[in-house]
Design a protein around this motif. Sequence first.
Motif, PDB file in Angstrom:
ATOM      1  N   LYS A 201       0.833  -1.213   0.000  1.00 42.31           N
ATOM      2  CA  LYS A 201       0.000   0.000   0.000  1.00 42.31           C
ATOM      3  C   LYS A 201       0.868   1.263   0.000  1.00 42.31           C
ATOM      4  O   LYS A 201       0.404   2.360   0.330  1.00 42.31           O
ATOM      5  CB  LYS A 201      -0.961   0.056   1.183  1.00 42.31           C
ATOM      6  CG  LYS A 201      -2.148  -0.884   1.083  1.00 42.31           C
ATOM      7  CD  LYS A 201      -1.760  -2.321   1.325  1.00 42.31           C
ATOM      8  CE  LYS A 201      -2.969  -3.218   1.378  1.00 42.31           C
ATOM      9  NZ  LYS A 201      -2.609  -4.641   1.543  1.00 42.31           N
ATOM     10  N   LEU A 221      -3.431   4.443   1.361  1.00 42.91           N
ATOM     11  CA  LEU A 221      -4.675   3.679   1.375  1.00 42.91           C
ATOM     12  C   LEU A 221      -5.602   4.352   2.382  1.00 42.91           C
ATOM     13  O   LEU A 221      -5.330   4.365   3.578  1.00 42.91           O
ATOM     14  CB  LEU A 221      -4.440   2.220   1.768  1.00 42.91           C
ATOM     15  CG  LEU A 221      -5.694   1.339   1.726  1.00 42.91           C
ATOM     16  CD1 LEU A 221      -6.272   1.271   0.307  1.00 42.91           C
ATOM     17  CD2 LEU A 221      -5.413  -0.061   2.251  1.00 42.91           C
ATOM     18  N   SER A 237      -5.918  -4.854   6.299  1.00 42.09           N
ATOM     19  CA  SER A 237      -4.720  -4.042   6.048  1.00 42.09           C
ATOM     20  C   SER A 237      -3.959  -3.731   7.329  1.00 42.09           C
ATOM     21  O   SER A 237      -2.749  -3.518   7.306  1.00 42.09           O
ATOM     22  CB  SER A 237      -5.104  -2.730   5.360  1.00 42.09           C
ATOM     23  OG  SER A 237      -5.399  -2.946   4.010  1.00 42.09           O
ATOM     24  N   CYS A 242      -0.418  -8.532   7.488  1.00 39.09           N
ATOM     25  CA  CYS A 242      -0.293  -7.633   6.343  1.00 39.09           C
ATOM     26  C   CYS A 242       0.748  -6.544   6.585  1.00 39.09           C
ATOM     27  O   CYS A 242       1.363  -6.044   5.648  1.00 39.09           O
ATOM     28  CB  CYS A 242      -1.638  -6.995   6.016  1.00 39.09           C
ATOM     29  SG  CYS A 242      -2.852  -8.155   5.354  1.00 39.09           S
ATOM     30  N   PRO A 246       3.123  -8.895   3.925  1.00 44.42           N
ATOM     31  CA  PRO A 246       1.877  -8.916   3.160  1.00 44.42           C
ATOM     32  C   PRO A 246       1.880  -9.878   1.977  1.00 44.42           C
ATOM     33  O   PRO A 246       0.858 -10.487   1.667  1.00 44.42           O
ATOM     34  CB  PRO A 246       1.737  -7.465   2.689  1.00 44.42           C
ATOM     35  CG  PRO A 246       3.124  -6.917   2.716  1.00 44.42           C
ATOM     36  CD  PRO A 246       3.775  -7.570   3.888  1.00 44.42           C
ATOM     37  N   CYS A 252      -4.100  -9.867   1.820  1.00 41.89           N
ATOM     38  CA  CYS A 252      -3.461  -8.559   1.960  1.00 41.89           C
ATOM     39  C   CYS A 252      -3.345  -7.833   0.619  1.00 41.89           C
ATOM     40  O   CYS A 252      -3.056  -6.636   0.602  1.00 41.89           O
ATOM     41  CB  CYS A 252      -2.061  -8.711   2.559  1.00 41.89           C
ATOM     42  SG  CYS A 252      -2.019  -9.510   4.171  1.00 41.89           S
ATOM     43  N   GLU A 254      -4.147  -5.668  -2.285  1.00 43.46           N
ATOM     44  CA  GLU A 254      -5.058  -4.535  -2.230  1.00 43.46           C
ATOM     45  C   GLU A 254      -6.319  -4.733  -3.068  1.00 43.46           C
ATOM     46  O   GLU A 254      -7.419  -4.344  -2.674  1.00 43.46           O
ATOM     47  CB  GLU A 254      -4.326  -3.269  -2.693  1.00 43.46           C
ATOM     48  CG  GLU A 254      -5.021  -1.983  -2.326  1.00 43.46           C
ATOM     49  CD  GLU A 254      -4.096  -0.791  -2.544  1.00 43.46           C
ATOM     50  OE1 GLU A 254      -3.710  -0.168  -1.548  1.00 43.46           O
ATOM     51  OE2 GLU A 254      -3.752  -0.498  -3.707  1.00 43.46           O
ATOM     52  N   GLU A 257      -9.047  -6.418  -1.286  1.00 43.94           N
ATOM     53  CA  GLU A 257      -9.778  -5.543  -0.375  1.00 43.94           C
ATOM     54  C   GLU A 257     -10.766  -4.670  -1.139  1.00 43.94           C
ATOM     55  O   GLU A 257     -11.886  -4.430  -0.684  1.00 43.94           O
ATOM     56  CB  GLU A 257      -8.796  -4.683   0.405  1.00 43.94           C
ATOM     57  CG  GLU A 257      -7.835  -5.498   1.275  1.00 43.94           C
ATOM     58  CD  GLU A 257      -6.895  -4.613   2.078  1.00 43.94           C
ATOM     59  OE1 GLU A 257      -7.386  -3.683   2.748  1.00 43.94           O
ATOM     60  OE2 GLU A 257      -5.678  -4.850   2.018  1.00 43.94           O
TER      61      GLU A 257
END
Length: 277
Positions: A201, A221, A237, A242, A246, A252, A254, A257
């Motif tokens: 991230k 993020l 996250s 993570c 990660p 984890c 992105e 998510e």
Amino acid sequence: NLPREDQKPAPRDTILECGMMFFLCVALATFPLAAATSDHMPLRKKPHVVLILADDYGWANFGKHRRDHPLDNADARQGQLEVHTPNLDSLADEGVLLDRHYAYKICSPSRSSLQSGRLAVHVNTENKAVTVRNVSDPVSGWAGIPRNMTGLAQKMRMAGYRTHMVGKWDAGMATPEHTPLGRGYETWLGYFQHANDYWSKGMPLQSTGELDTCLNSFADLFTHNATFRGGVHTGVSASQECLSEPSKHAACYEEQEFLARALAVVSGHNTAKSEAP
């Protein structure tokens, strides 16, 4: 920033198939359209709108283009074996495919244009870092959409829609007015800048191509909603797994998510009330 072969996340749900650096804009209707002049005409419900934008999505990365292309050489045959986008193909087959639609060549101008409904030349023509500023111009002296321009989500809200966004923004962040929240989105989960490392991230040099004032140590993020505006500090996250390693945990990644959030927005929309279909 794609995962290595041994780090691929779990299979994605069918709602998203467009890969990295996307944004998903969901506008959900909250009341039916007003009736026409006749009292006997039924009310027409507003359609739900899902808009998906993918950065740098190559022409040949679309299965339909591979499917319709003559297999007259080894590269074409190999490409057809590698590229499978059944959901996008289905949308094109059942809907309308615009094959003469042109956009700006890089991300921030394209996104600024889409979010404002104006040609990029009238909004933002340079893919500058978010810290760039023209101090003599308090209206449009920052990266992204000028503060005095109305955004797509603001118009949707005026028409009675609920508005949510997931993924990359890259249309300004200098002031609250430049952010997704300031542009009319009720909720947002995503990142502000041109690119992101989907595992950490963060924004290493290879992610953005430039060195920023934070020496690329900034984690990008964020989430906005009715009660919180700031960096993501809960959920997967923020888990120890993570934060420490990660790339060893598919959850984890992105985009996983983003997918979970997009599905939650759609499935969580309240359709029970007749005035809020």
